[in-house]
Scaffold this motif. Structure first.
Motif, PDB file in Angstrom:
ATOM      1  N   GLN A 124      19.790  26.490  53.741  1.00  0.00           N
ATOM      2  CA  GLN A 124      20.138  27.902  53.996  1.00  0.00           C
ATOM      3  C   GLN A 124      19.973  28.256  55.472  1.00  0.00           C
ATOM      4  O   GLN A 124      20.634  29.142  55.987  1.00  0.00           O
ATOM      5  N   PHE A 127      23.330  27.984  57.751  1.00  0.00           N
ATOM      6  CA  PHE A 127      24.571  28.750  57.558  1.00  0.00           C
ATOM      7  C   PHE A 127      24.789  29.678  58.754  1.00  0.00           C
ATOM      8  O   PHE A 127      23.840  30.339  59.214  1.00  0.00           O
ATOM      9  N   HIS A 130      23.561  33.246  58.451  1.00  0.00           N
ATOM     10  CA  HIS A 130      22.095  33.341  58.433  1.00  0.00           C
ATOM     11  C   HIS A 130      21.538  33.203  59.859  1.00  0.00           C
ATOM     12  O   HIS A 130      20.603  33.920  60.235  1.00  0.00           O
ATOM     13  N   ARG A 186      15.373  31.458  52.470  1.00  0.00           N
ATOM     14  CA  ARG A 186      16.115  32.296  53.431  1.00  0.00           C
ATOM     15  C   ARG A 186      15.309  33.529  53.814  1.00  0.00           C
ATOM     16  O   ARG A 186      15.349  33.967  54.961  1.00  0.00           O
ATOM     17  N   GLU A 241      23.606  37.180  47.673  1.00  0.00           N
ATOM     18  CA  GLU A 241      23.495  38.026  48.860  1.00  0.00           C
ATOM     19  C   GLU A 241      22.082  38.540  49.083  1.00  0.00           C
ATOM     20  O   GLU A 241      21.273  38.578  48.163  1.00  0.00           O
ATOM     21  N   THR A 255      26.156  35.309  51.625  1.00  0.00           N
ATOM     22  CA  THR A 255      26.091  33.930  52.105  1.00  0.00           C
ATOM     23  C   THR A 255      27.437  33.226  52.010  1.00  0.00           C
ATOM     24  O   THR A 255      28.075  33.238  50.972  1.00  0.00           O
ATOM     25  N   ARG A 256      27.830  32.689  53.111  1.00  0.00           N
ATOM     26  CA  ARG A 256      29.095  31.954  53.282  1.00  0.00           C
ATOM     27  C   ARG A 256      30.324  32.858  53.206  1.00  0.00           C
ATOM     28  O   ARG A 256      31.440  32.365  53.155  1.00  0.00           O
TER      29      ARG A 256
END
Ligand code: NAD
Length: 335
Positions: A124, A127, A130, A186, A241, A255-256
């Motif tokens: 994580q 990313f 992030h 995260r 999320e 995320t992503r």
């Protein structure tokens, strides 16, 4: 420049992604793959022209790789990691580090004794959205962090999931240890703190599986910030999320997908600079730790702090009482 040889242990669902990362690094070279199911090892090996084994110990003794990437069912992580450390191999172990903190301690002790790097695949942290979110949080432009709300929902019990994930003795649990590890990572990493207190309420779908299917987790960080994590493995609408609320605005990470900030009523997506592919960046950070002794944000010690929280979640659900995560287990260096 030294090229580090790497062997893979476990040729299941995630192994291909690790192999691709190895292939794209100019500092590492895959040499062999072991899997109990020979066709799996052979399939990946033929694609990449590597040597296949069914016995990982034989592979390590013959190939003497500089590092191993371990992608095994969770109940085998400790045994394989300790044995590989004793052979002098650096280790990138898939998450979660192990079934419980006692096993993590054994892995970290073996790595220390044998002077090898132990890293855990907490991807994580690599990313792009992030990385950008962490920079914004650290800049202080949204003010003081007051709350975190994290959501990870998805159909956990789908037919394609390998059967061992649904047996607690082999997986350590369900959505908490598997998906929750990502949420805990995260949040700890983004907020540069550790989860210190946990109050948990889980549900179990029953049937042929004995792992939990959902979790409502009320937590507090070492900085006193309240955190709520909602995990669900039941059918429905998927979500992945994190919302962080500050005194001067809020941030939403999907995320992503996207990163947004809201300071005046609505979220506005912000542009996120591209980042190195996740598994490549993860591998490069491990190689930096091996070669240059650079601090590793996904160290075994850090990963142990995540398993400590997972242990506290299960204890809290069983006892119905808030659990403290032992301060000794939060000793991992800040990232
Ligand atoms: N970071 C991520 O996003 C991510 C995604 C998927 C899985 N994972 C993690 O990766 C690990 C593996 O998960 P997976 O989905 O690839 O599981 P999987 O079941 O697909 O693969 C595990 C493989 O290990 C093999 N195996 C079992 N015992 C063995 C032994 N003694 N020696 C050699 N091989 C053996 C199995 O035959 C299987 O092929 C788990 O820790 C999981 O949580 C991480």
């Amino acid at each position: 420049m030294k090229i580090y040889t790497a062997a893979l242990i476990g040729a299941g669902q995630i192994a291909h992604t690790h192999l691709k990362a190895l292939r794209s690094s100019n500092r590492a070279r895959p040499v062999a793959i072991a899997d109990l199911i020979e066709e799996r090892a052979l399939r990946l090996c033929s694609e990449y022209d590597l040597k296949a084994y069914t016995d990982y110990k034989k592979m390590v003794l013959e190939q003497k790789p500089d590092m191993v990437i371990i992608s095994l069912p969770h109940f085998l992580h400790k045994e394989a990691a300790v044995w590989c450390a004793e052979q002098g191999c650096h280790i990138l172990l898939e998450k979660p580090m192990a079934l419980n903190v006692a096993e993590c301690l054994e892995i970290n002790d073996a790595a220390d004794r044998n002077k090898v790097v132990a890293a855990v695949g907490h991807m994580q942290q690599f990313f792009a959205e992030h990385i950008e979110a962490k920079l914004i949080i650290e800049s202080g432009r949204l003010g003081k962090l007051v709350m975190v709300n994290d959501k990870r929902w998805g159909n956990y019990f789908q037919a394609s999931r390998p059967a061992w994930f649904l047996e607690k003795a082999k997986s350590g649990g369900g959505v908490v240890i598997n998906l929750g590890s990502h949420s805990i990572d995260r949040i700890q990493w983004l907020t540069n703190s550790r989860i210190a207190k946990v109050r948990a309420s889980l549900t179990y779908p029953g049937g042929s599986s004995d792992v939990e299917g959902s979790a409502a987790l009320f937590m507090e960080t070492t900085s006193g910030v309240p955190v709520y994590i909602s995990l669900s493995g039941y059918k429905g609408v998927p979500a992945n999320e994190t919302e962080l609320l500050f005194t001067g605005g809020s941030m939403r990470i999907r995320t992503r997908v996207e990163l947004s900030i809201g300071t005046d009523g609505t979220y506005e997506p912000i542009s996120v600079p591209p980042a190195t592919e996740t598994f490549v960046a993860q591998l490069e950070s491990v190689l930096d730790a091996i070669e240059y002794r650079k601090p590793l944000s996904i160290s075994g010690e850090y990963a142990q702090s995540i398993v400590a929280v997972v242990d506290a979640v299960y204890r809290s659900h069983e006892t119905g009482i808030e659990q403290q995560v032992s301060p000794e287990l939060l000793r991992a260096s800040r990232n």
